[in-house]
Structure formats: structure tokens, C-alpha cells
Design a protein around this motif. Structure first.
Motif, PDB file in Angstrom:
ATOM      1  N   ILE A   2      -8.296   4.878  16.881  1.00  0.00           N
ATOM      2  CA  ILE A   2      -8.039   4.903  15.440  1.00  0.00           C
ATOM      3  C   ILE A   2      -8.352   3.574  14.744  1.00  0.00           C
ATOM      4  N   PHE A   3      -8.318   2.457  15.502  1.00  0.00           N
ATOM      5  CA  PHE A   3      -8.588   1.134  14.929  1.00  0.00           C
ATOM      6  C   PHE A   3     -10.081   0.816  14.840  1.00  0.00           C
ATOM      7  N   TYR A   4     -10.915   1.596  15.510  1.00  0.00           N
ATOM      8  CA  TYR A   4     -12.341   1.285  15.587  1.00  0.00           C
ATOM      9  C   TYR A   4     -13.149   2.076  14.566  1.00  0.00           C
ATOM     10  N   PRO A   5     -14.062   1.395  13.889  1.00  0.00           N
ATOM     11  CA  PRO A   5     -14.964   2.106  12.971  1.00  0.00           C
ATOM     12  C   PRO A   5     -16.054   2.825  13.759  1.00  0.00           C
ATOM     13  N   SER A  65      -9.336   2.256  -4.108  1.00  0.00           N
ATOM     14  CA  SER A  65      -8.781   0.915  -3.923  1.00  0.00           C
ATOM     15  C   SER A  65      -7.259   0.942  -3.850  1.00  0.00           C
ATOM     16  N   ASN A  66      -6.713   0.053  -3.054  1.00  0.00           N
ATOM     17  CA  ASN A  66      -5.264  -0.115  -3.012  1.00  0.00           C
ATOM     18  C   ASN A  66      -4.756  -0.983  -4.158  1.00  0.00           C
ATOM     19  N   SER A  67      -5.652  -1.603  -4.875  1.00  0.00           N
ATOM     20  CA  SER A  67      -5.246  -2.497  -5.959  1.00  0.00           C
ATOM     21  C   SER A  67      -4.459  -1.739  -7.025  1.00  0.00           C
ATOM     22  N   ASN A  68      -3.397  -2.379  -7.507  1.00  0.00           N
ATOM     23  CA  ASN A  68      -2.655  -1.792  -8.627  1.00  0.00           C
ATOM     24  C   ASN A  68      -3.178  -2.326  -9.963  1.00  0.00           C
ATOM     25  N   LYS A  69      -4.229  -3.133  -9.902  1.00  0.00           N
ATOM     26  CA  LYS A  69      -4.842  -3.687 -11.118  1.00  0.00           C
ATOM     27  C   LYS A  69      -5.948  -2.737 -11.595  1.00  0.00           C
ATOM     28  N   ARG A  70      -5.539  -1.751 -12.363  1.00  0.00           N
ATOM     29  CA  ARG A  70      -6.453  -0.706 -12.816  1.00  0.00           C
ATOM     30  C   ARG A  70      -7.671  -1.289 -13.534  1.00  0.00           C
ATOM     31  N   ASP A  71      -7.457  -2.295 -14.391  1.00  0.00           N
ATOM     32  CA  ASP A  71      -8.557  -2.879 -15.150  1.00  0.00           C
ATOM     33  C   ASP A  71      -9.646  -3.443 -14.246  1.00  0.00           C
ATOM     34  N   ASN A  85     -10.405   5.669  -8.026  1.00  0.00           N
ATOM     35  CA  ASN A  85      -8.965   5.857  -7.936  1.00  0.00           C
ATOM     36  C   ASN A  85      -8.399   4.518  -7.485  1.00  0.00           C
ATOM     37  N   HIS A  86      -7.348   4.058  -8.145  1.00  0.00           N
ATOM     38  CA  HIS A  86      -6.712   2.803  -7.763  1.00  0.00           C
ATOM     39  C   HIS A  86      -5.305   3.092  -7.235  1.00  0.00           C
ATOM     40  N   PHE A  87      -4.657   2.075  -6.722  1.00  0.00           N
ATOM     41  CA  PHE A  87      -3.319   2.176  -6.136  1.00  0.00           C
ATOM     42  C   PHE A  87      -3.245   3.353  -5.161  1.00  0.00           C
ATOM     43  N   ALA A  88      -4.189   3.369  -4.224  1.00  0.00           N
ATOM     44  CA  ALA A  88      -4.400   4.505  -3.323  1.00  0.00           C
ATOM     45  C   ALA A  88      -3.422   4.595  -2.155  1.00  0.00           C
ATOM     46  N   LYS A  89      -2.762   3.506  -1.833  1.00  0.00           N
ATOM     47  CA  LYS A  89      -1.807   3.470  -0.716  1.00  0.00           C
ATOM     48  C   LYS A  89      -2.466   3.771   0.631  1.00  0.00           C
ATOM     49  N   LYS A  90      -3.692   3.289   0.806  1.00  0.00           N
ATOM     50  CA  LYS A  90      -4.354   3.431   2.105  1.00  0.00           C
ATOM     51  C   LYS A  90      -3.539   2.678   3.145  1.00  0.00           C
ATOM     52  N   PRO A  91      -3.341   3.166   4.325  1.00  0.00           N
ATOM     53  CA  PRO A  91      -4.072   4.216   5.035  1.00  0.00           C
ATOM     54  C   PRO A  91      -3.489   5.624   4.898  1.00  0.00           C
ATOM     55  N   LEU A  92      -2.587   5.861   3.952  1.00  0.00           N
ATOM     56  CA  LEU A  92      -2.093   7.224   3.777  1.00  0.00           C
ATOM     57  C   LEU A  92      -3.257   8.162   3.470  1.00  0.00           C
ATOM     58  N   LYS A  93      -3.165   9.380   3.928  1.00  0.00           N
ATOM     59  CA  LYS A  93      -4.257  10.347   3.778  1.00  0.00           C
ATOM     60  C   LYS A  93      -4.462  10.824   2.341  1.00  0.00           C
ATOM     61  N   SER A  94      -3.419  10.801   1.535  1.00  0.00           N
ATOM     62  CA  SER A  94      -3.467  11.442   0.221  1.00  0.00           C
ATOM     63  C   SER A  94      -4.617  10.971  -0.667  1.00  0.00           C
ATOM     64  N   ASP A 115     -13.458  -3.442   4.251  1.00  0.00           N
ATOM     65  CA  ASP A 115     -13.374  -4.666   5.050  1.00  0.00           C
ATOM     66  C   ASP A 115     -12.099  -4.772   5.872  1.00  0.00           C
ATOM     67  N   GLN A 116     -11.200  -3.788   5.754  1.00  0.00           N
ATOM     68  CA  GLN A 116      -9.924  -3.887   6.452  1.00  0.00           C
ATOM     69  C   GLN A 116      -9.690  -2.726   7.417  1.00  0.00           C
ATOM     70  N   ILE A 117      -9.323  -3.075   8.620  1.00  0.00           N
ATOM     71  CA  ILE A 117      -9.025  -2.066   9.644  1.00  0.00           C
ATOM     72  C   ILE A 117      -7.764  -1.293   9.289  1.00  0.00           C
ATOM     73  N   PHE A 118      -6.715  -2.011   8.860  1.00  0.00           N
ATOM     74  CA  PHE A 118      -5.413  -1.375   8.666  1.00  0.00           C
ATOM     75  C   PHE A 118      -5.307  -0.508   7.426  1.00  0.00           C
ATOM     76  N   THR A 119      -6.303  -0.527   6.573  1.00  0.00           N
ATOM     77  CA  THR A 119      -6.279   0.332   5.386  1.00  0.00           C
ATOM     78  C   THR A 119      -7.467   1.296   5.416  1.00  0.00           C
ATOM     79  N   ASP A 120      -8.668   0.762   5.310  1.00  0.00           N
ATOM     80  CA  ASP A 120      -9.873   1.577   5.197  1.00  0.00           C
ATOM     81  C   ASP A 120     -10.203   2.339   6.482  1.00  0.00           C
TER      82      ASP A 120
END
Length: 165
Positions: A2-5, A65-71, A85-94, A115-120
């Protein structure tokens, strides 16, 4: 694992149309921070050209993006001419599932680029999508990401050893 791309590149610009076609990828879900822009919100003109080329050749693009900065996310999306879509809460599936519905493609035909294993990567793998890890654009990061980088480096080193065998 699961950690490997499924694939890795130095940056998004190295992800070529031929690679996507070889792997039957019809759409890309793109991360923003340190994947498309640096900490100071700089977006390389070559990334805009890269995105335009893919779109012209039928590849669908969507920012998640997980960013909460919509702008910030909206600005990048507008410059690339894609939905977001912003504030995605990755790695959640939703968030991934929501974008899959918008893209109207099968999971295995969607590439997740970040660029991130634990989210993307974990999020994309959990959704059975084709995960593509890129190196961060810059070293400067938000504090929570900086805490995870040493662990991610260890995972990347093990991954690179595994693919060489």
C-alpha cells in the motif's frame, strides 16, 4: 504494498502521454502542494504546457488537494483549466471516489499523482487507482509534512531497492 506507487518520476513534466497510454490511463488526479506548485505558490509555465498537452490528447485532469485554502487550489485549477476539490482529507477514499465519479472512468484507468506517500499514494492505492509518486518541487513544506518526510524517505529507499531487483 500500500505504501508503494505503481510508478515514480522526478516531477509531473516527466509523465509523458506515451506512458499514460501504455498503462491505459485516461485521467489524472493531481495533488497541488509540492506537486504542481511550491510553498510560495509558484506554478512553472512548463507544468501549464504539460497539462495543456495532456488535455489536448484526451487525458482528463482533476485537482484533489488536502489544502483548506480554497483560493490557492482554485487559482492553480483555473491556470490549468481543470476542475478541483480542496480539503480532500486524503488518504480517505471519499475524495478519490468523488473525483472518480466526476471523471467517469474506471479506477484502474485513473492515475493519482502526488509527492506524498501517506496521502496521495496510500489513498490512490486504497481506491485501486494507478499511483504515481513525484519528488517534491522544493524542500520547504508545511510543518506536518516535514515531520513525515524522513519516514517517507525510508519507504522510498526500500521501494527503489525493491524495483531494482
Amino acid at each position: 504494498m500500500i505504501f508503494y506507487p505503481r510508478a515514480d518520476f522526478n516531477n509531473v513534466k516527466e509523465i509523458k502521454l506515451e506512458f499514460l497510454k501504455e498503462n491505459q490511463i485516461k485521467a489524472l488526479i493531481l495533488d497541488v502542494d509540492n506537486t504542481l506548485i511550491d510553498y510560495d505558490r509558484n506554478l512553472d509555465k512548463e507544468i501549464i504546457s504539460w497539462a495543456n498537452n495532456l488535455k489536448e490528447n484526451g487525458i482528463k485532469l482533476h485537482i484533489l488537494s488536502n489544502s483548506n485554502k480554497r483560493d490557492k487550489v482554485k487559482e492553480v485549477a483555473e491556470r490549468l483549466g481543470v476542475e478541483y476539490n480542496h480539503f480532500a482529507k486524503k488518504p480517505l477514499k471519499s475524495g478519490f471516489k468523488k473525483v472518480q465519479k466526476i471523471l467517469q472512468e474506471r479506477a484502474e484507468q485513473i492515475g493519482v499523482v502526488g509527492d506524498q506517500i501517506f496521502t496521495d499514494i496510500i489513498g490512490g492505492n486504497r481506491c485501486k487507482m494507478f499511483t504515481i509518486l513525484v519528488e517534491p518541487i522544493a524542500e520547504k513544506d508545511i510543518w506536518i509534512t516535514m515531520l513525515k518526510r524522513p519516514i517517507e524517505k525510508a519507504i522510498k529507499d526500500k521501494y527503489k531497492k525493491t524495483i531494482k531487483q
